[in-house]
Design an enzyme around this catalytic site. Structure first.
Site, mmCIF file in Angstrom:
data_model
loop_
_atom_site.group_PDB
_atom_site.id
_atom_site.type_symbol
_atom_site.label_atom_id
_atom_site.label_comp_id
_atom_site.label_asym_id
_atom_site.label_seq_id
_atom_site.Cartn_x
_atom_site.Cartn_y
_atom_site.Cartn_z
ATOM 1 N N LYS A 30 0.853 -1.203 0.000
ATOM 2 C CA LYS A 30 0.000 0.000 0.000
ATOM 3 C C LYS A 30 0.876 1.235 0.000
ATOM 4 O O LYS A 30 2.050 1.189 0.395
ATOM 5 C CB LYS A 30 -0.936 0.044 1.208
ATOM 6 C CG LYS A 30 -0.269 0.040 2.597
ATOM 7 C CD LYS A 30 0.165 1.396 3.124
ATOM 8 C CE LYS A 30 0.866 1.295 4.485
ATOM 9 N NZ LYS A 30 1.719 2.390 4.845
ATOM 10 N N PRO A 114 9.626 -4.531 -0.189
ATOM 11 C CA PRO A 114 10.690 -4.251 0.780
ATOM 12 C C PRO A 114 10.136 -4.207 2.207
ATOM 13 O O PRO A 114 9.002 -3.779 2.423
ATOM 14 C CB PRO A 114 11.209 -2.879 0.355
ATOM 15 C CG PRO A 114 10.830 -2.747 -1.083
ATOM 16 C CD PRO A 114 9.549 -3.516 -1.245
ATOM 17 N N VAL A 115 10.945 -4.672 3.150
ATOM 18 C CA VAL A 115 10.511 -4.793 4.552
ATOM 19 C C VAL A 115 10.839 -3.517 5.344
ATOM 20 O O VAL A 115 11.857 -2.875 5.091
ATOM 21 C CB VAL A 115 11.218 -6.012 5.201
ATOM 22 C CG1 VAL A 115 10.945 -6.076 6.700
ATOM 23 C CG2 VAL A 115 10.758 -7.294 4.526
ATOM 24 N N ALA A 116 9.947 -3.179 6.283
ATOM 25 C CA ALA A 116 10.098 -1.967 7.108
ATOM 26 C C ALA A 116 10.313 -0.753 6.208
ATOM 27 O O ALA A 116 11.212 0.059 6.425
ATOM 28 C CB ALA A 116 11.232 -2.123 8.122
ATOM 29 N N ALA A 117 9.465 -0.661 5.194
ATOM 30 C CA ALA A 117 9.645 0.331 4.143
ATOM 31 C C ALA A 117 8.450 1.276 4.006
ATOM 32 O O ALA A 117 8.391 2.080 3.090
ATOM 33 C CB ALA A 117 9.864 -0.389 2.803
ATOM 34 N N GLY A 118 7.464 1.145 4.909
ATOM 35 C CA GLY A 118 6.269 2.000 4.824
ATOM 36 C C GLY A 118 5.260 1.502 3.814
ATOM 37 O O GLY A 118 4.313 2.205 3.461
ATOM 38 N N LEU A 119 5.445 0.263 3.336
ATOM 39 C CA LEU A 119 4.557 -0.274 2.300
ATOM 40 C C LEU A 119 3.591 -1.328 2.852
ATOM 41 O O LEU A 119 2.807 -1.917 2.099
ATOM 42 C CB LEU A 119 5.394 -0.879 1.153
ATOM 43 C CG LEU A 119 6.291 0.129 0.416
ATOM 44 C CD1 LEU A 119 7.216 -0.586 -0.570
ATOM 45 C CD2 LEU A 119 5.444 1.161 -0.333
ATOM 46 N N GLY A 120 3.670 -1.584 4.148
ATOM 47 C CA GLY A 120 2.686 -2.453 4.805
ATOM 48 C C GLY A 120 2.804 -3.937 4.493
ATOM 49 O O GLY A 120 1.829 -4.679 4.657
ATOM 50 N N SER A 123 1.710 -6.488 7.290
ATOM 51 C CA SER A 123 0.261 -6.430 7.522
ATOM 52 C C SER A 123 -0.481 -7.097 6.369
ATOM 53 O O SER A 123 -1.471 -7.814 6.574
ATOM 54 C CB SER A 123 -0.210 -4.976 7.626
ATOM 55 O OG SER A 123 0.506 -4.299 8.618
ATOM 56 N N ASP A 156 -2.847 -1.795 10.588
ATOM 57 C CA ASP A 156 -3.022 -1.732 9.124
ATOM 58 C C ASP A 156 -3.610 -3.017 8.535
ATOM 59 O O ASP A 156 -3.930 -3.056 7.343
ATOM 60 C CB ASP A 156 -1.669 -1.491 8.433
ATOM 61 C CG ASP A 156 -1.221 -0.044 8.554
ATOM 62 O OD1 ASP A 156 -2.034 0.788 9.001
ATOM 63 O OD2 ASP A 156 -0.069 0.245 8.201
HETATM 64 P P1 ATP Z 1 4.183 -0.920 9.201
HETATM 65 O O1 ATP Z 1 4.025 0.472 8.687
HETATM 66 O O2 ATP Z 1 2.898 -1.696 9.296
HETATM 67 O O3 ATP Z 1 5.066 -1.061 10.415
HETATM 68 P P2 ATP Z 1 6.109 -1.447 7.144
HETATM 69 O O4 ATP Z 1 5.616 -1.504 5.779
HETATM 70 O O5 ATP Z 1 6.902 -0.209 7.497
HETATM 71 O O6 ATP Z 1 4.904 -1.695 8.090
HETATM 72 P P3 ATP Z 1 6.764 -4.236 7.268
HETATM 73 O O7 ATP Z 1 7.392 -4.646 5.990
HETATM 74 O O8 ATP Z 1 5.378 -4.647 7.516
HETATM 75 O O9 ATP Z 1 6.982 -2.679 7.455
HETATM 76 O O10 ATP Z 1 7.722 -4.763 8.448
HETATM 77 C C1 ATP Z 1 7.718 -4.186 9.730
HETATM 78 C C2 ATP Z 1 8.302 -5.176 10.726
HETATM 79 O O11 ATP Z 1 7.432 -6.296 10.810
HETATM 80 C C3 ATP Z 1 9.666 -5.724 10.337
HETATM 81 O O12 ATP Z 1 10.569 -5.361 11.317
HETATM 82 C C4 ATP Z 1 9.513 -7.232 10.277
HETATM 83 O O13 ATP Z 1 10.497 -7.916 10.985
HETATM 84 C C5 ATP Z 1 8.158 -7.513 10.910
HETATM 85 N N1 ATP Z 1 7.393 -8.545 10.168
HETATM 86 C C6 ATP Z 1 6.652 -9.502 10.726
HETATM 87 N N2 ATP Z 1 6.067 -10.281 9.805
HETATM 88 C C7 ATP Z 1 6.456 -9.814 8.600
HETATM 89 C C8 ATP Z 1 6.182 -10.203 7.260
HETATM 90 N N3 ATP Z 1 5.394 -11.245 6.973
HETATM 91 N N4 ATP Z 1 6.718 -9.478 6.268
HETATM 92 C C9 ATP Z 1 7.499 -8.402 6.574
HETATM 93 N N5 ATP Z 1 7.800 -8.002 7.815
HETATM 94 C C10 ATP Z 1 7.286 -8.693 8.827
#
Ligand code: ATP
Length: 306
Positions: A30, A114-120, A123, A156
């Protein structure tokens, strides 16, 4: 047997191979077109008002029912946890409990978001697991029930069960569908910085965000020309202060012709908004050239689910 059906954005594909029923689900990212943080609540969450749209960048989940009891998770990204710390794992446990079945569930996540990237991404994976298992386990929970379960997993997660562009209020789980949102082009730039959402909220300075410019939020779009006026992210100022490189990316996106540029969620992904395909494609080429040598990820995608 191969039977395809769509449920919101989450695209399910039944794969009946051998004896184990299984399902493939696309789990979308998202972006926030707007993120207003209104107040900190006593429980530590924040009340927000946000415009969120699912976009066509997907993780892939393969879920298989097995005889070996419990959740068995694997993930293409080695540094992600595959136990209770993973939101998809917790979603699996919740669904097994709701179904009241002593069943085994195997979940394989192919990560592209990408993880922990603001893309949800996390969630979204949790929501995909709820929706997929609801079908596989034949639990037949309604979308409203699934959204309530989703709320237990994270602020989210209900949005991804909802699966459509939405105005999100409360802590993010009160959702109203946004209609008539045109197809837009989003050029996402992820500069490889992991940002914790908790950290970004802690950095937020309310005195600097309360500027009295709260607009009347429409739940339908009629004025595409004014979309750029909608873009706002209250978390941006504090995050950009810490990571000035994001400001540079915003400038590059605007130079390349974006009608607006914004950090998504708590970052670090920054996106440029484009109304026309050709412009978006040209900008994609330009930015690939400009940032190509760095270890960054660039995606050109559109909003989906409307
Ligand atoms: P949000 O804004 O909801 O925190 P985000 O997009 O910034 O999300 P995510 O990619 O959802 O970040 O990852 C946030 C944290 O959630 C990471 O530190 C990761 O270790 C943890 N996490 C748990 N399950 C997952 C998953 N299935 N995919 C990615 N990250 C996950």
């Amino acid at each position: 047997m191969k039977d395809r059906s769509s449920q919101g954005v989450l695209f399910l594909e039944w794969l009946q191979r051998g004896r184990s029923p299984s399902i493939l689900i696309r789990s979308p990212a998202k972006v926030n077109l707007r993120l207003e943080v209104l107040a900190r609540r006593p429980d530590g969450y924040h009340d927000i008002r946000s415009v969120m749209v699912p976009v066509g960048l997907f993780d892939l989940l393969h879920i298989v029912l097995t005889e070996k009891e419990g959740i068995h998770l694997s993930c293409s990204q080695q540094d992600l946890p595959v136990d209770e710390r993973n939101l998809a794992f917790r979603a699996g446990l919740l669904m097994l409990e709701a179904a009241g079945k002593r069943q085994g569930v195997e979940i394989r996540i192919e990560k592209r978001i990408p993880v922990a990237a603001g893309l949800g991404g996390g969630s979204s994976n949790a929501a995909a697991t709820l929706v997929g298992l609801n079908r596989l386990l034949k639990t037949n929970l309604s979308r409203v029930d699934l959204m309530a379960m989703a709320g237990e997993l994270g602020a989210d997660v209900p949005f991804f069960v909802f699966g459509r562009p939405a105005l999100a209020t409360g802590i993010g789980g009160d959702l109203e569908q946004l209609t008539r949102l045109p197809r837009l082009w989003f050029l996402l730039v992820y500069p490889g910085i992991s940002i914790s959402t908790k950290w970004a909220y802690e950095k937020l300075n309310f005195r600097l965000t309360k500027r009295g410019d709260h607009i009347n939020m429409p739940t339908f779009f009629w004025d595409i020309g004014n979309l750029a006026g909608l873009l706002r992210n209250d978390l941006e100022r504090a995050v950009l202060q810490e990571y000035p490189v994001l400001e540079g990316i915003k400038k590059s996106l605007l130079r390349a012709g974006a009608v607006g540029a914004l950090m998504s969620g708590s970052g670090s992904t920054v996106y440029g908004l484009f109304l026309a395909k050709e412009k978006a494609k040209d900008a994609y080429g330009e930015l690939k050239e400009e940032f190509g040598k760095r270890d960054w990820e660039i995606f050109l995608t559109q909003n989906i689910g409307s």
